[in-house]
Design a protein around this motif. Structure first.
Motif, PDB file in Angstrom:
ATOM      1  N   THR A  14      43.068  46.411  58.382  1.00 31.28           N
ATOM      2  CA  THR A  14      42.264  46.249  57.161  1.00 31.28           C
ATOM      3  C   THR A  14      43.088  45.556  56.078  1.00 31.28           C
ATOM      4  O   THR A  14      44.217  45.940  55.805  1.00 31.28           O
ATOM      5  CB  THR A  14      41.760  47.614  56.659  1.00 31.28           C
ATOM      6  OG1 THR A  14      41.028  48.259  57.707  1.00 31.28           O
ATOM      7  CG2 THR A  14      40.860  47.455  55.443  1.00 31.28           C
ATOM      8  N   GLN A  15      42.520  44.526  55.480  1.00 27.04           N
ATOM      9  CA  GLN A  15      43.194  43.698  54.482  1.00 27.04           C
ATOM     10  C   GLN A  15      42.633  43.950  53.078  1.00 27.04           C
ATOM     11  O   GLN A  15      41.538  44.497  52.924  1.00 27.04           O
ATOM     12  CB  GLN A  15      43.027  42.213  54.823  1.00 27.04           C
ATOM     13  CG  GLN A  15      43.567  41.825  56.177  1.00 27.04           C
ATOM     14  CD  GLN A  15      45.080  41.928  56.241  1.00 27.04           C
ATOM     15  OE1 GLN A  15      45.786  41.500  55.331  1.00 27.04           O
ATOM     16  NE2 GLN A  15      45.585  42.512  57.318  1.00 27.04           N
ATOM     17  N   ASP A  16      43.362  43.477  52.056  1.00 24.94           N
ATOM     18  CA  ASP A  16      42.924  43.580  50.665  1.00 24.94           C
ATOM     19  C   ASP A  16      41.519  43.009  50.486  1.00 24.94           C
ATOM     20  O   ASP A  16      40.658  43.630  49.863  1.00 24.94           O
ATOM     21  CB  ASP A  16      43.866  42.816  49.723  1.00 24.94           C
ATOM     22  CG  ASP A  16      45.287  43.347  49.717  1.00 24.94           C
ATOM     23  OD1 ASP A  16      45.575  44.363  50.370  1.00 24.94           O
ATOM     24  OD2 ASP A  16      46.124  42.722  49.050  1.00 24.94           O
ATOM     25  N   ASP A  17      41.308  41.813  51.013  1.00 24.93           N
ATOM     26  CA  ASP A  17      40.020  41.130  50.843  1.00 24.93           C
ATOM     27  C   ASP A  17      38.874  41.916  51.474  1.00 24.93           C
ATOM     28  O   ASP A  17      37.761  41.941  50.931  1.00 24.93           O
ATOM     29  CB  ASP A  17      40.062  39.726  51.433  1.00 24.93           C
ATOM     30  CG  ASP A  17      40.951  38.785  50.641  1.00 24.93           C
ATOM     31  OD1 ASP A  17      41.248  39.087  49.463  1.00 24.93           O
ATOM     32  OD2 ASP A  17      41.349  37.742  51.192  1.00 24.93           O
ATOM     33  N   ASP A  18      39.127  42.567  52.610  1.00 25.78           N
ATOM     34  CA  ASP A  18      38.100  43.378  53.261  1.00 25.78           C
ATOM     35  C   ASP A  18      37.643  44.493  52.326  1.00 25.78           C
ATOM     36  O   ASP A  18      36.442  44.707  52.123  1.00 25.78           O
ATOM     37  CB  ASP A  18      38.629  43.999  54.558  1.00 25.78           C
ATOM     38  CG  ASP A  18      39.102  42.979  55.573  1.00 25.78           C
ATOM     39  OD1 ASP A  18      38.540  41.863  55.607  1.00 25.78           O
ATOM     40  OD2 ASP A  18      40.039  43.300  56.331  1.00 25.78           O
ATOM     41  N   LEU A  19      38.611  45.210  51.766  1.00 29.51           N
ATOM     42  CA  LEU A  19      38.277  46.314  50.864  1.00 29.51           C
ATOM     43  C   LEU A  19      37.616  45.810  49.592  1.00 29.51           C
ATOM     44  O   LEU A  19      36.683  46.438  49.076  1.00 29.51           O
ATOM     45  CB  LEU A  19      39.528  47.125  50.524  1.00 29.51           C
ATOM     46  CG  LEU A  19      40.135  47.922  51.665  1.00 29.51           C
ATOM     47  CD1 LEU A  19      41.378  48.663  51.181  1.00 29.51           C
ATOM     48  CD2 LEU A  19      39.136  48.907  52.238  1.00 29.51           C
ATOM     49  N   ASN A  20      38.082  44.682  49.092  1.00 26.08           N
ATOM     50  CA  ASN A  20      37.498  44.116  47.882  1.00 26.08           C
ATOM     51  C   ASN A  20      36.007  43.839  48.087  1.00 26.08           C
ATOM     52  O   ASN A  20      35.178  44.188  47.251  1.00 26.08           O
ATOM     53  CB  ASN A  20      38.237  42.842  47.483  1.00 26.08           C
ATOM     54  CG  ASN A  20      37.983  42.447  46.052  1.00 26.08           C
ATOM     55  OD1 ASN A  20      36.999  42.838  45.443  1.00 26.08           O
ATOM     56  ND2 ASN A  20      38.878  41.664  45.503  1.00 26.08           N
ATOM     57  N   GLY A  27      30.554  47.708  41.813  1.00 24.02           N
ATOM     58  CA  GLY A  27      30.859  47.173  40.498  1.00 24.02           C
ATOM     59  C   GLY A  27      32.022  46.207  40.554  1.00 24.02           C
ATOM     60  O   GLY A  27      32.461  45.786  41.631  1.00 24.02           O
ATOM     61  N   ASP A  28      32.517  45.868  39.382  1.00 23.66           N
ATOM     62  CA  ASP A  28      33.608  44.905  39.273  1.00 23.66           C
ATOM     63  C   ASP A  28      34.923  45.521  39.727  1.00 23.66           C
ATOM     64  O   ASP A  28      35.405  46.483  39.132  1.00 23.66           O
ATOM     65  CB  ASP A  28      33.753  44.426  37.831  1.00 23.66           C
ATOM     66  CG  ASP A  28      32.525  43.676  37.338  1.00 23.66           C
ATOM     67  OD1 ASP A  28      31.882  43.002  38.175  1.00 23.66           O
ATOM     68  OD2 ASP A  28      32.208  43.780  36.149  1.00 23.66           O
ATOM     69  N   VAL A  29      35.503  44.956  40.774  1.00 22.75           N
ATOM     70  CA  VAL A  29      36.805  45.399  41.262  1.00 22.75           C
ATOM     71  C   VAL A  29      37.867  44.587  40.521  1.00 22.75           C
ATOM     72  O   VAL A  29      37.938  43.371  40.651  1.00 22.75           O
ATOM     73  CB  VAL A  29      36.931  45.216  42.789  1.00 22.75           C
ATOM     74  CG1 VAL A  29      38.344  45.532  43.261  1.00 22.75           C
ATOM     75  CG2 VAL A  29      35.922  46.084  43.513  1.00 22.75           C
ATOM     76  N   VAL A  30      38.672  45.282  39.712  1.00 18.09           N
ATOM     77  CA  VAL A  30      39.717  44.642  38.924  1.00 18.09           C
ATOM     78  C   VAL A  30      40.904  44.278  39.824  1.00 18.09           C
ATOM     79  O   VAL A  30      41.472  43.205  39.721  1.00 18.09           O
ATOM     80  CB  VAL A  30      40.162  45.553  37.758  1.00 18.09           C
ATOM     81  CG1 VAL A  30      41.327  44.957  36.997  1.00 18.09           C
ATOM     82  CG2 VAL A  30      38.988  45.837  36.834  1.00 18.09           C
ATOM     83  N   SER A  31      41.278  45.214  40.707  1.00 16.38           N
ATOM     84  CA  SER A  31      42.342  44.950  41.667  1.00 16.38           C
ATOM     85  C   SER A  31      42.119  45.799  42.907  1.00 16.38           C
ATOM     86  O   SER A  31      41.501  46.854  42.849  1.00 16.38           O
ATOM     87  CB  SER A  31      43.722  45.238  41.068  1.00 16.38           C
ATOM     88  OG  SER A  31      43.869  46.614  40.818  1.00 16.38           O
ATOM     89  N   CYS A  32      42.628  45.304  44.009  1.00 20.10           N
ATOM     90  CA  CYS A  32      42.485  45.997  45.284  1.00 20.10           C
ATOM     91  C   CYS A  32      43.721  45.649  46.101  1.00 20.10           C
ATOM     92  O   CYS A  32      43.976  44.474  46.371  1.00 20.10           O
ATOM     93  CB  CYS A  32      41.220  45.531  45.975  1.00 20.10           C
ATOM     94  SG  CYS A  32      40.935  46.331  47.548  1.00 20.10           S
ATOM     95  N   GLU A  33      44.480  46.670  46.475  1.00 22.35           N
ATOM     96  CA  GLU A  33      45.735  46.388  47.170  1.00 22.35           C
ATOM     97  C   GLU A  33      45.998  47.399  48.281  1.00 22.35           C
ATOM     98  O   GLU A  33      46.089  48.595  48.034  1.00 22.35           O
ATOM     99  CB  GLU A  33      46.896  46.418  46.175  1.00 22.35           C
ATOM    100  CG  GLU A  33      48.215  46.060  46.785  1.00 22.35           C
ATOM    101  CD  GLU A  33      49.335  45.986  45.759  1.00 22.35           C
ATOM    102  OE1 GLU A  33      50.443  45.586  46.167  1.00 22.35           O
ATOM    103  OE2 GLU A  33      49.128  46.318  44.587  1.00 22.35           O
TER     104      GLU A  33
END
Length: 115
Positions: A14-20, A27-33
């Motif tokens: 699972t990658q950052d972009d997947d979770l984002n 709603g608006d995701v400010v950051s996802c890491e």
């Protein structure tokens, strides 16, 4: 913070972009890491997702706990103790402990404990 979710039990793929993409429906995701080992770059199988508002975060918490992502049933939480871990990670990186010293983790540490 009330607008940050701790997501654990992730599949290593699972990658950052997947979770984002998945969490942005709330709603608006400010950051996802996805948190990664500082030396190897491998996923430590947990992540932090920051939303623009606590309400968005709360909705994601109630709807995403125990959901399957990449064939893994994830857990989500948003406790103050988790935010301390997040702040510690931001300051020191994933492989350091509370004292700021590198943690003794991994297979070699297990062998030393048995001896």
């Amino acid at each position: 913070p009330e607008n940050v979710l701790f997501v654990c039990k992730l599949n290593p793929v699972t990658q950052d972009d997947d979770l984002n993409i998945i969490f942005s429906r709330f709603g608006d995701v400010v950051s996802c890491e996805v948190i990664r080992d500082k030396d190897t770059g491998e996923s430590l199988q947990y992540a932090f997702v920051e939303f623009a508002s606590p309400e968005q975060c709360q909705e994601a918490f109630f709807k995403m706990n125990n959901v399957l992502i990449d064939d893994r049933r994830i857990k989500v939480d948003f406790s103050q103790s988790v935010s301390k871990v997040w702040n510690q990670y931001r300051r020191h990186g994933a492989r350091q402990g509370r004292s700021g010293q590198p943690r003794d983790v991994g297979r070699s540490a297990l062998h030393r404990q048995r001896d």
